[in-house]
Design a protein around this motif. Sequence first.
Motif, PDB file in Angstrom:
ATOM      1  N   TYR A  84       0.911  -1.218   0.022  1.00 14.87           N
ATOM      2  CA  TYR A  84      -0.012   0.072   0.152  1.00 14.87           C
ATOM      3  C   TYR A  84       0.769   1.270  -0.109  1.00 14.87           C
ATOM      4  CZ  TYR A  84      -3.714   3.247   1.227  1.00 14.87           C
ATOM      5  OH  TYR A  84      -4.544   4.220   1.371  1.00 14.87           O
ATOM      6  N   ARG A  85       1.854   1.290   0.738  1.00 18.67           N
ATOM      7  CA  ARG A  85       2.720   2.502   0.877  1.00 18.67           C
ATOM      8  C   ARG A  85       3.641   2.492  -0.377  1.00 18.67           C
ATOM      9  NH1 ARG A  85       4.653   3.447   7.107  1.00 18.67           N
ATOM     10  NH2 ARG A  85       2.699   3.590   7.998  1.00 18.67           N
ATOM     11  N   TYR A  86       4.137   1.530  -0.951  1.00 20.87           N
ATOM     12  CA  TYR A  86       4.768   1.472  -2.009  1.00 20.87           C
ATOM     13  C   TYR A  86       4.032   2.071  -3.356  1.00 20.87           C
ATOM     14  CZ  TYR A  86       5.849  -0.072  -6.785  1.00 20.87           C
ATOM     15  OH  TYR A  86       6.065  -0.338  -8.089  1.00 20.87           O
ATOM     16  N   ARG A  87       2.861   1.898  -3.316  1.00 17.19           N
ATOM     17  CA  ARG A  87       1.848   2.614  -4.372  1.00 17.19           C
ATOM     18  C   ARG A  87       1.851   4.045  -4.146  1.00 17.19           C
ATOM     19  NH1 ARG A  87      -2.153   0.856  -7.924  1.00 17.19           N
ATOM     20  NH2 ARG A  87      -1.756  -1.194  -8.733  1.00 17.19           N
ATOM     21  N   HIS A  88       2.149   4.781  -3.023  1.00 15.32           N
ATOM     22  CA  HIS A  88       2.208   6.060  -2.551  1.00 15.32           C
ATOM     23  C   HIS A  88       3.554   6.573  -2.568  1.00 15.32           C
ATOM     24  CE1 HIS A  88      -2.063   4.631  -1.486  1.00 15.32           C
ATOM     25  NE2 HIS A  88      -2.343   5.914  -1.966  1.00 15.32           N
ATOM     26  N   SER A  89       4.484   5.748  -3.181  1.00  9.57           N
ATOM     27  CA  SER A  89       5.862   6.286  -3.133  1.00  9.57           C
ATOM     28  C   SER A  89       6.337   6.612  -4.436  1.00  9.57           C
ATOM     29  CB  SER A  89       6.860   4.984  -2.651  1.00  9.57           C
ATOM     30  OG  SER A  89       7.025   4.036  -3.539  1.00  9.57           O
ATOM     31  N   PRO A  90       7.658   7.118  -4.466  1.00 10.39           N
ATOM     32  CA  PRO A  90       8.130   7.785  -5.787  1.00 10.39           C
ATOM     33  C   PRO A  90       8.770   6.562  -6.504  1.00 10.39           C
ATOM     34  CG  PRO A  90       9.066   9.015  -3.885  1.00 10.39           C
ATOM     35  CD  PRO A  90       8.452   7.932  -3.156  1.00 10.39           C
ATOM     36  N   ASP A  91       8.875   5.293  -5.794  1.00 12.77           N
ATOM     37  CA  ASP A  91       9.132   4.099  -6.538  1.00 12.77           C
ATOM     38  C   ASP A  91       8.316   3.565  -7.378  1.00 12.77           C
ATOM     39  OD1 ASP A  91      11.455   4.497  -5.238  1.00 12.77           O
ATOM     40  OD2 ASP A  91      10.918   3.186  -3.680  1.00 12.77           O
ATOM     41  N   TYR A  92       6.762   3.751  -7.383  1.00 11.29           N
ATOM     42  CA  TYR A  92       5.647   3.339  -7.886  1.00 11.29           C
ATOM     43  C   TYR A  92       5.961   3.322  -9.627  1.00 11.29           C
ATOM     44  CZ  TYR A  92       1.206   2.844 -10.195  1.00 11.29           C
ATOM     45  OH  TYR A  92       0.204   2.502 -10.951  1.00 11.29           O
ATOM     46  N   MET A  93       6.102   2.135 -10.070  1.00  8.55           N
ATOM     47  CA  MET A  93       6.252   1.803 -11.548  1.00  8.55           C
ATOM     48  C   MET A  93       4.789   1.735 -12.281  1.00  8.55           C
ATOM     49  SD  MET A  93       8.118  -1.222 -13.817  1.00  8.55           S
ATOM     50  CE  MET A  93       9.699  -0.668 -12.955  1.00  8.55           C
ATOM     51  N   ALA A  94       4.161   2.630 -12.583  1.00  8.53           N
ATOM     52  CA  ALA A  94       3.045   2.823 -13.329  1.00  8.53           C
ATOM     53  C   ALA A  94       2.700   1.962 -14.346  1.00  8.53           C
ATOM     54  CB  ALA A  94       2.512   4.225 -13.660  1.00  8.53           C
ATOM     55  N   ASP A  95       3.728   1.483 -15.136  1.00 12.83           N
ATOM     56  CA  ASP A  95       3.741   0.757 -16.229  1.00 12.83           C
ATOM     57  C   ASP A  95       4.221  -0.855 -15.878  1.00 12.83           C
ATOM     58  OD1 ASP A  95       6.136   1.291 -16.050  1.00 12.83           O
ATOM     59  OD2 ASP A  95       6.804   1.472 -18.240  1.00 12.83           O
ATOM     60  N   GLY A  96       4.204  -1.026 -14.517  1.00 17.75           N
ATOM     61  CA  GLY A  96       4.821  -2.298 -14.135  1.00 17.75           C
ATOM     62  C   GLY A  96       3.473  -3.565 -14.088  1.00 17.75           C
ATOM     63  N   PHE A  97       4.030  -4.633 -13.163  1.00 20.42           N
ATOM     64  CA  PHE A  97       3.060  -5.708 -13.064  1.00 20.42           C
ATOM     65  C   PHE A  97       2.073  -5.261 -11.923  1.00 20.42           C
ATOM     66  CE2 PHE A  97       2.747 -10.272 -11.249  1.00 20.42           C
ATOM     67  CZ  PHE A  97       1.571 -10.546 -12.274  1.00 20.42           C
ATOM     68  N   LYS A  98       1.127  -4.599 -12.048  1.00 25.87           N
ATOM     69  CA  LYS A  98       0.360  -4.263 -11.214  1.00 25.87           C
ATOM     70  C   LYS A  98      -0.765  -4.897 -10.508  1.00 25.87           C
ATOM     71  CE  LYS A  98      -0.989  -0.512 -13.426  1.00 25.87           C
ATOM     72  NZ  LYS A  98      -1.544   0.973 -13.630  1.00 25.87           N
ATOM     73  N   MET A  99      -0.990  -4.839  -9.161  1.00 22.56           N
ATOM     74  CA  MET A  99      -2.223  -5.911  -8.571  1.00 22.56           C
ATOM     75  C   MET A  99      -3.505  -5.165  -8.841  1.00 22.56           C
ATOM     76  SD  MET A  99      -2.976  -5.653  -4.524  1.00 22.56           S
ATOM     77  CE  MET A  99      -4.109  -6.672  -3.675  1.00 22.56           C
ATOM     78  N   PRO A 100      -4.230  -6.016  -9.324  1.00 25.18           N
ATOM     79  CA  PRO A 100      -5.506  -5.390  -9.917  1.00 25.18           C
ATOM     80  C   PRO A 100      -6.463  -4.958  -8.917  1.00 25.18           C
ATOM     81  CG  PRO A 100      -5.526  -8.022  -9.846  1.00 25.18           C
ATOM     82  CD  PRO A 100      -4.087  -7.412  -9.476  1.00 25.18           C
ATOM     83  N   GLY A 101      -7.161  -4.095  -8.812  1.00 28.52           N
ATOM     84  CA  GLY A 101      -8.036  -3.481  -8.104  1.00 28.52           C
ATOM     85  C   GLY A 101      -7.711  -2.644  -6.946  1.00 28.52           C
ATOM     86  N   PHE A 102      -6.513  -2.136  -7.214  1.00 28.66           N
ATOM     87  CA  PHE A 102      -6.097  -1.248  -6.025  1.00 28.66           C
ATOM     88  C   PHE A 102      -6.655  -0.054  -5.762  1.00 28.66           C
ATOM     89  CE2 PHE A 102      -3.075   1.792  -4.055  1.00 28.66           C
ATOM     90  CZ  PHE A 102      -2.560   1.128  -2.905  1.00 28.66           C
ATOM     91  N   PRO A 103      -6.879   0.292  -4.690  1.00 30.14           N
ATOM     92  CA  PRO A 103      -6.570   0.112  -3.462  1.00 30.14           C
ATOM     93  C   PRO A 103      -7.490  -0.883  -2.666  1.00 30.14           C
ATOM     94  CG  PRO A 103      -7.454   2.142  -3.097  1.00 30.14           C
ATOM     95  CD  PRO A 103      -7.672   1.672  -4.495  1.00 30.14           C
ATOM     96  N   VAL A 104      -8.680  -1.158  -3.216  1.00 28.62           N
ATOM     97  CA  VAL A 104      -9.721  -2.003  -2.495  1.00 28.62           C
ATOM     98  C   VAL A 104      -9.342  -3.336  -2.229  1.00 28.62           C
ATOM     99  CG1 VAL A 104     -12.193  -3.013  -2.983  1.00 28.62           C
ATOM    100  CG2 VAL A 104     -11.788  -0.592  -3.632  1.00 28.62           C
ATOM    101  N   THR A 105      -8.396  -4.076  -3.447  1.00 24.48           N
ATOM    102  CA  THR A 105      -8.187  -5.352  -3.154  1.00 24.48           C
ATOM    103  C   THR A 105      -7.154  -5.557  -1.953  1.00 24.48           C
ATOM    104  OG1 THR A 105      -6.579  -4.986  -5.030  1.00 24.48           O
ATOM    105  CG2 THR A 105      -8.578  -6.203  -5.465  1.00 24.48           C
TER     106      THR A 105
END
Length: 464
Positions: free
Chosen positions: A390-411
Amino acid sequence: MAQQPATNGTDHMKRSLRNRHVQMIAIGGTIGTGLFLGSGTTIHRTGPSIILVYAVLGIFMFLMMRALGEMLYEDPNQHTFVAFISKYVGEGAGFFAGWSYWLGLIFLAMAELTAIGRYIQYWFPTWNASLIQLVFLIILTATNLIAARVFGETEFWFAMIKIVAILALIFTGIIMVATGFKTPSGHIASFGNIVDHFQLFPNGAWQFLGAFPMVFFAFQGIEFVSITIGETANPRQVLPKAINQTIYRILIFYIGAIIIIMSINPWREINPLQSPFVQVFALAGLKGAAGIINFVVLTSAASALNSAIFSAGRHLYQIGREGHSKEDSRVTEISSSGVPARAIFSSSVIMLLAPALAMIPQIKDAFEFITSSSSDLYILVYALAMVAHYRYRHSPDYMADGFKMPGFPVTNIITIIFFVFIFFTLFINADARVPAAGAIIWTIVFGTFSYRKFRKADAAKDDL
């Protein structure tokens, strides 16, 4: 899209595992005695609704793996998912999670060693259990020390044996259903046995809820795939396939096998004290069914031990890399074959307590208590990993074109809530209450120590 990492990581560990190794390690680390032996108990308690339990848990474990996969895709040089807890939640949380998970792996390995001794004694009852355990520990430690690829090949074939056994059960069951096989009790093999007189809670809602922690532990080990990614030749290419393909294969193996078992033998006829695999093969007229399944379960225990040695070594190595004490650097040495040799060897030495404990008959209950307590902590570590994501998604490291968890943040949020739910269901089963209480005590005591140890460092990081 970011470029692929180099063949060797920045820590000089060799990336020698391939996709087939990673797939089998993940499947082999999850499918074990929980299915071959423990499924009879869960079916007896909840009936056909156990399929729903496996399906629900499978979905949430998949979501957790997608969260871990997203972080690993962004930084595949990490050798354990616990590193992300340190990075995104805090050094204190990472310190707590790292040591908790490492100890859990040690106890898991010790439990598997004890099981191996008992399985071998099925054929050779006069053999010394401690000596059997020592031999297996030496052999599997050696395979881990030689090279990651040797470990991968060993685990590949261990897992293959289990998969063949499950497929044999499914194939045999389909034939028995197709031919209208009749059991000695007079029941006809049919898929209709699953829904015949169906009740969602045949033994009560509490028994149904009490099955969740039992099935959760059957899935435990699925995260091993995240530990192998750092040693694959093309981590960003292998990772999505490994995670996406593994989960549905496991669901097919688990749910497929359970459907076949309940189709052949109505669930009320299943003996919870005996492996349902033995019961099915015995009904099919396979001579020596018990011996064959004992061999499969033996390979399952050896597979789990093999994966535990691999994972424990990598976790201790990761703890050493974080450098929380002067002694940490001693376990960060990489051998010429590209493996963390000292971390693997040190972990295996502690596992030697299992043969020693096997020589003391009175220690059996205490040992099982310790094993259960350490396993309970995995739930807490999994939950912390989801917080890290959850914190990774809100950090500068977040890769927008990466292998993303579906349905974030609900999931992400509902997965954390689900892990909390699983932990509280532990108290439904009488045998799990004391270990669960022990996990709470460990969390309070060691968690407080970890928080105080790194309070200033975490506060300084937050201020940046």
